[in-house]
Structures are given as structure tokens and as C-alpha cells.
Design an enzyme around this catalytic site. Sequence first.
Site, PDB file in Angstrom:
ATOM      1  CG  HIS A  53      20.428 -25.596   8.977  1.00 40.42           C
ATOM      2  ND1 HIS A  53      21.068 -25.218   7.807  1.00 40.42           N
ATOM      3  CD2 HIS A  53      20.456 -24.516   9.789  1.00 40.42           C
ATOM      4  CE1 HIS A  53      21.474 -23.961   7.920  1.00 40.42           C
ATOM      5  NE2 HIS A  53      21.115 -23.512   9.115  1.00 40.42           N
TER       6      HIS A  53
ATOM      7  CE  LYS B  66      19.054  -8.011   4.849  1.00 38.77           C
ATOM      8  NZ  LYS B  66      19.527  -8.786   5.987  1.00 38.77           N
TER       9      LYS B  66
ATOM     10  NE  ARG C 224      25.958 -22.109  14.894  1.00 39.47           N
ATOM     11  CZ  ARG C 224      26.185 -21.325  13.882  1.00 39.47           C
ATOM     12  NH1 ARG C 224      26.739 -21.795  12.802  1.00 39.47           N
ATOM     13  NH2 ARG C 224      25.874 -20.052  13.922  1.00 39.47           N
TER      14      ARG C 224
ATOM     15  CB  SER D 254      24.643 -21.321   5.784  1.00 39.61           C
ATOM     16  OG  SER D 254      23.654 -22.235   6.159  1.00 39.61           O
TER      17      SER D 254
END
Length: 165
Positions: free
Chosen positions: A20, A44, A94, A131
Amino acid sequence: MNTSLRVLYPGSFDPIHLGHIDIVEQAHELFGSVVVAIMHNHEKTSGLFNIDDRVDMASTALAHLDCVSVVAQTGLAVQAAQHADADFIVKGLRTAADFDIEQQMAHNNHAVTGVRTVYLPCRPEFGYISSRFVREIAKYGESIDHLVPAHVADALRRANADAQN
């Protein structure tokens, strides 16, 4: 550096990692002003870190860059881009799979608001970091010091120690 443009880099950043940071540094070099939007969906409850902790971790990790700000944002990324008065949305890539997902979102975002998305490939040495994997590796006690800034590694260790108690 073109300091006349502002870009928005949206994501959950749970937690922020070196990949990031690489994308923010590239965006900063290319565009000048970067708003990192820590996106949060109030419906959420998933995520290891709460939104305030994510903002704090990202702010600390990016403090070395001028004209970079970190904000918490709810709603759509295009709404965050409009709120930040961003010229573009920046997304890091990526893999080819990232491109497939991001391309569909970029088309939708442009159709909704006219905001365009710019893709930045991460440096090869960060292409494997996510992550989700960082959280999982940390959960099982393996070293993550090569994946995240030191303050994030410390926060992950504390979070996992608290979870075990």
C-alpha cells in the site's frame, strides 16, 4: 511531480502494508496530492482493526510524505473521490486477477460519476503482500516485520495477544 492533481486511493487498509505504501509513494511522485480513503461499511463488522486504528496506522506510515492525507470514508469510492475533489482514483495492481476486478469497478465508477481510474503496478518485491495474508501470518505468530511498518507489526502482535486472552 505534478502538484496540480489530486488522487484518491481507496481501500480497507486492514492493516496498511508495504505494498500500500509503495502505491501511495508512486501516486505522490506522479500526481503530488494523495488522499488515502480508509473505506468503511457500517453494516459490516468484519475487520481486525477499527476504522480509527486504521486511520492512525496509515497516517503514521505515510507521515514522511507531504500532501498526503488519510481520511475515513463511508459509501462508494466515487463518492469519496468527489468529496475529496479528486481528479482520479488510483488503484494498485499486483496480478492479472487484480486487473480483472479493478477494471470492472473502474468502468462502473466512470459510468456513475465520470471519475477515471489510474492503475499503478506495485514494485515486484511487494506483489505477494495482502492485508489478509498479513493478518493470518501474524495470527499464527510468524514474523511480519518484512511486510508492514514496525508500528503496524506491533499493533498486530497486541491485537493477537488480546484475542488469545
